[in-house]
Design a protein around this motif. Structure first.
Motif, PDB file in Angstrom:
ATOM      1  N   ALA A  15       0.829  -1.206   0.000  1.00 57.42           N
ATOM      2  CA  ALA A  15       0.000   0.000   0.000  1.00 57.42           C
ATOM      3  C   ALA A  15       0.859   1.250   0.000  1.00 57.42           C
ATOM      4  CB  ALA A  15      -0.935  -0.006   1.204  1.00 57.42           C
ATOM      5  N   TYR A  16       1.893   1.240   0.827  1.00 51.09           N
ATOM      6  CA  TYR A  16       2.809   2.384   0.910  1.00 51.09           C
ATOM      7  C   TYR A  16       3.487   2.638  -0.440  1.00 51.09           C
ATOM      8  CZ  TYR A  16       7.223   4.788   1.935  1.00 51.09           C
ATOM      9  OH  TYR A  16       8.291   5.643   1.905  1.00 51.09           O
ATOM     10  N   ALA A  17       4.033   1.587  -1.027  1.00 49.64           N
ATOM     11  CA  ALA A  17       4.751   1.738  -2.304  1.00 49.64           C
ATOM     12  C   ALA A  17       3.816   2.222  -3.407  1.00 49.64           C
ATOM     13  CB  ALA A  17       5.397   0.415  -2.693  1.00 49.64           C
ATOM     14  N   GLU A  18       2.611   1.653  -3.473  1.00 57.08           N
ATOM     15  CA  GLU A  18       1.650   2.022  -4.527  1.00 57.08           C
ATOM     16  C   GLU A  18       1.186   3.471  -4.356  1.00 57.08           C
ATOM     17  OE1 GLU A  18       0.525   0.474  -7.144  1.00 57.08           O
ATOM     18  OE2 GLU A  18       1.206  -1.586  -6.887  1.00 57.08           O
ATOM     19  N   LEU A  19       0.826   3.831  -3.124  1.00 56.34           N
ATOM     20  CA  LEU A  19       0.323   5.179  -2.878  1.00 56.34           C
ATOM     21  C   LEU A  19       1.415   6.214  -3.095  1.00 56.34           C
ATOM     22  CD1 LEU A  19      -1.880   7.095  -2.015  1.00 56.34           C
ATOM     23  CD2 LEU A  19      -1.478   6.455   0.378  1.00 56.34           C
ATOM     24  N   ARG A  20       2.620   5.918  -2.651  1.00 59.03           N
ATOM     25  CA  ARG A  20       3.740   6.846  -2.835  1.00 59.03           C
ATOM     26  C   ARG A  20       4.018   7.068  -4.322  1.00 59.03           C
ATOM     27  NH1 ARG A  20       9.511   7.481  -2.513  1.00 59.03           N
ATOM     28  NH2 ARG A  20      10.076   8.948  -0.849  1.00 59.03           N
ATOM     29  N   ALA A  21       3.983   5.982  -5.090  1.00 57.53           N
ATOM     30  CA  ALA A  21       4.219   6.098  -6.534  1.00 57.53           C
ATOM     31  C   ALA A  21       3.131   6.938  -7.196  1.00 57.53           C
ATOM     32  CB  ALA A  21       4.273   4.708  -7.167  1.00 57.53           C
ATOM     33  N   MET A  22       1.882   6.760  -6.788  1.00 55.33           N
ATOM     34  CA  MET A  22       0.779   7.539  -7.364  1.00 55.33           C
ATOM     35  C   MET A  22       0.961   9.028  -7.091  1.00 55.33           C
ATOM     36  SD  MET A  22      -2.569   5.243  -6.403  1.00 55.33           S
ATOM     37  CE  MET A  22      -2.747   3.547  -6.962  1.00 55.33           C
ATOM     38  N   ILE A  23       1.429   9.363  -5.902  1.00 58.71           N
ATOM     39  CA  ILE A  23       1.646  10.772  -5.544  1.00 58.71           C
ATOM     40  C   ILE A  23       2.784  11.358  -6.357  1.00 58.71           C
ATOM     41  CG2 ILE A  23       2.334  12.365  -3.705  1.00 58.71           C
ATOM     42  CD1 ILE A  23       0.967  10.390  -1.721  1.00 58.71           C
ATOM     43  N   LEU A  24       3.920  10.641  -6.393  1.00 57.23           N
ATOM     44  CA  LEU A  24       5.104  11.167  -7.067  1.00 57.23           C
ATOM     45  C   LEU A  24       4.915  11.238  -8.584  1.00 57.23           C
ATOM     46  CD1 LEU A  24       7.871   9.338  -4.992  1.00 57.23           C
ATOM     47  CD2 LEU A  24       7.119  11.716  -4.787  1.00 57.23           C
ATOM     48  N   MET A  25       4.132  10.309  -9.143  1.00 55.72           N
ATOM     49  CA  MET A  25       3.893  10.308 -10.591  1.00 55.72           C
ATOM     50  C   MET A  25       2.814  11.315 -10.993  1.00 55.72           C
ATOM     51  SD  MET A  25       5.755   8.085 -12.330  1.00 55.72           S
ATOM     52  CE  MET A  25       4.745   7.657 -13.752  1.00 55.72           C
ATOM     53  N   GLY A  26       2.104  11.869 -10.003  1.00 52.03           N
ATOM     54  CA  GLY A  26       1.035  12.815 -10.323  1.00 52.03           C
ATOM     55  C   GLY A  26      -0.278  12.153 -10.665  1.00 52.03           C
ATOM     56  N   THR A  27      -0.380  10.818 -10.461  1.00 48.47           N
ATOM     57  CA  THR A  27      -1.644  10.110 -10.698  1.00 48.47           C
ATOM     58  C   THR A  27      -2.719  10.626  -9.751  1.00 48.47           C
ATOM     59  OG1 THR A  27      -0.366   8.148 -11.310  1.00 48.47           O
ATOM     60  CG2 THR A  27      -2.712   7.824 -10.863  1.00 48.47           C
ATOM     61  N   LEU A  28      -2.306  10.960  -8.530  1.00 44.54           N
ATOM     62  CA  LEU A  28      -3.188  11.618  -7.564  1.00 44.54           C
ATOM     63  C   LEU A  28      -2.785  13.088  -7.522  1.00 44.54           C
ATOM     64  CD1 LEU A  28      -3.049   8.928  -4.713  1.00 44.54           C
ATOM     65  CD2 LEU A  28      -4.927   9.330  -6.330  1.00 44.54           C
ATOM     66  N   ASP A  29      -3.728  13.963  -7.812  1.00 46.45           N
ATOM     67  CA  ASP A  29      -3.417  15.383  -7.942  1.00 46.45           C
ATOM     68  C   ASP A  29      -2.982  16.000  -6.615  1.00 46.45           C
ATOM     69  OD1 ASP A  29      -4.061  15.358 -10.624  1.00 46.45           O
ATOM     70  OD2 ASP A  29      -6.157  15.923 -10.269  1.00 46.45           O
ATOM     71  N   ALA A  30      -1.946  16.836  -6.685  1.00 46.45           N
ATOM     72  CA  ALA A  30      -1.483  17.561  -5.505  1.00 46.45           C
ATOM     73  C   ALA A  30      -2.623  18.398  -4.939  1.00 46.45           C
ATOM     74  CB  ALA A  30      -0.306  18.459  -5.887  1.00 46.45           C
ATOM     75  N   GLY A  31      -2.814  18.325  -3.626  1.00 44.17           N
ATOM     76  CA  GLY A  31      -3.864  19.087  -2.968  1.00 44.17           C
ATOM     77  C   GLY A  31      -5.228  18.433  -2.970  1.00 44.17           C
ATOM     78  N   SER A  32      -5.379  17.300  -3.661  1.00 47.75           N
ATOM     79  CA  SER A  32      -6.694  16.651  -3.743  1.00 47.75           C
ATOM     80  C   SER A  32      -6.966  15.791  -2.514  1.00 47.75           C
ATOM     81  CB  SER A  32      -6.781  15.779  -4.995  1.00 47.75           C
ATOM     82  OG  SER A  32      -5.847  14.713  -4.935  1.00 47.75           O
ATOM     83  N   LYS A  33      -8.244  15.572  -2.236  1.00 49.43           N
ATOM     84  CA  LYS A  33      -8.645  14.728  -1.108  1.00 49.43           C
ATOM     85  C   LYS A  33      -8.422  13.272  -1.482  1.00 49.43           C
ATOM     86  CE  LYS A  33     -12.480  13.857   2.097  1.00 49.43           C
ATOM     87  NZ  LYS A  33     -13.877  14.201   2.451  1.00 49.43           N
ATOM     88  N   LEU A  34      -7.906  12.501  -0.532  1.00 49.02           N
ATOM     89  CA  LEU A  34      -7.656  11.087  -0.776  1.00 49.02           C
ATOM     90  C   LEU A  34      -8.827  10.270  -0.242  1.00 49.02           C
ATOM     91  CD1 LEU A  34      -5.740   8.799  -1.689  1.00 49.02           C
ATOM     92  CD2 LEU A  34      -4.807   8.803   0.632  1.00 49.02           C
ATOM     93  N   ALA A  35      -9.507   9.575  -1.128  1.00 52.79           N
ATOM     94  CA  ALA A  35     -10.614   8.697  -0.739  1.00 52.79           C
ATOM     95  C   ALA A  35     -10.015   7.329  -0.375  1.00 52.79           C
ATOM     96  CB  ALA A  35     -11.611   8.562  -1.887  1.00 52.79           C
ATOM     97  N   GLN A  36      -9.823   7.090   0.911  1.00 47.08           N
ATOM     98  CA  GLN A  36      -9.085   5.908   1.343  1.00 47.08           C
ATOM     99  C   GLN A  36      -9.816   4.598   1.029  1.00 47.08           C
ATOM    100  OE1 GLN A  36      -6.806   6.351   5.193  1.00 47.08           O
ATOM    101  NE2 GLN A  36      -8.176   8.128   5.414  1.00 47.08           N
ATOM    102  N   TYR A  37     -11.137   4.580   1.185  1.00 46.57           N
ATOM    103  CA  TYR A  37     -11.869   3.341   0.909  1.00 46.57           C
ATOM    104  C   TYR A  37     -11.862   3.023  -0.583  1.00 46.57           C
ATOM    105  CZ  TYR A  37     -13.432   2.893   5.724  1.00 46.57           C
ATOM    106  OH  TYR A  37     -13.455   2.713   7.092  1.00 46.57           O
ATOM    107  N   GLU A  38     -11.954   4.068  -1.411  1.00 50.99           N
ATOM    108  CA  GLU A  38     -11.877   3.844  -2.858  1.00 50.99           C
ATOM    109  C   GLU A  38     -10.508   3.311  -3.249  1.00 50.99           C
ATOM    110  OE1 GLU A  38     -12.968   7.293  -5.094  1.00 50.99           O
ATOM    111  OE2 GLU A  38     -14.881   7.536  -4.052  1.00 50.99           O
TER     112      GLU A  38
END
Length: 231
Positions: A15-38
């Motif tokens: 989970a840590y590796a996947e989420l970190r990669a999504m943040i650094l790659m910009g897959t999850l937008d900077a400043g956006s709310k993280l829907a943890q259950y999704e």
């Protein structure tokens, strides 16, 4: 049979590796709310390892938690970009200076192989160029054989890559990016020649004209416009 503790640890690491990669790659937008259950559904795991990953990434400054337990991807700012840039301006020249003194035959082979994969970091080459660029610089600082410095630079480059992607959105500016591309080979030859001072000096010049520097200017302009609009 794997113990429950190991299963939990393994899922937390994934989970840590996947989420970190999504943040650094910009897959999850900077400043956006993280829907943890999704995100848990997306990664096919329970919410527990996701929360573990969120806590770790919060300690790294990549996720923000507020008093209401809202979770957001850390925003990007000119101030943070400049701080990362200033630290890199100190550490990367030190790393190539050490690399010039300590590089082995294997290091030289690894650096030359990474140099052979380099592409100009422009809109045309995009993520492939960024990845090759990162691999080359990592080959350089691995040759320093300083484990503490390597860990610091790994983290620094991870966080800086978010800002380099802003640089890719800028007008191509072919000439500066071509000069930047060619400087990599000159730095490599200085390291191979064991010219530690020359390698450090050129690395410093290289960073000053880097894509991160261009991204800082773009962010400062953007933030200035936002302040003017809201005034």
């Amino acid at each position: 049979m794997t113990s429950p503790t190991n299963v939990f640890s393994s899922k937390g690491e994934v989970a840590y590796a996947e989420l970190r990669a999504m943040i650094l790659m910009g897959t999850l937008d900077a400043g956006s709310k993280l829907a943890q259950y999704e995100l848990a559904d997306r990664l096919h795991m329970s919410i527990t390892p996701i929360r573990e990953a969120v806590r770790r990434l919060s300690s790294e400054g990549l996720i923000e938690l507020d008093n209401h337990k809202n979770v957001r991807i850390a925003p990007m700012s000119a101030a943070e970009a400049r701080q990362l840039f200033e630290v890199r301006l100190s550490l990367d020249p030190t790393a190539v200076e050490l690399a010039a003194d300590r590089r082995t035959d294997k290091d030289i082979a690894d650096m030359r192989a990474a140099a052979g994969r380099l592409l100009p970091v422009t809109q045309k080459w995009g993520e492939d160029a960024l990845r090759a660029h990162r691999d080359f610089h990592r080959a350089l600082y691995l040759a320093s054989h300083n484990d503490v410095l390597i860990r610091l630079l790994d983290d620094l480059w991870d966080k800086s890559d978010r800002y380099r992607r802003i640089g890719l959105e800028l007008p191509p500016g072919a000439e500066p990016r071509t000069v930047d591309h060619q400087e990599h080979f000159r730095i490599l030859e200085l390291v191979v020649a064991q010219d530690s001072q020359g390698a450090a000096d050129l690395m410093r010049q290289h960073i000053v004209k880097s894509l991160t520097a261009a991204a800082i200017d773009a962010l400062e302009d953007r933030e200035h416009e936002q302040r003017q609009t809201s005034a």
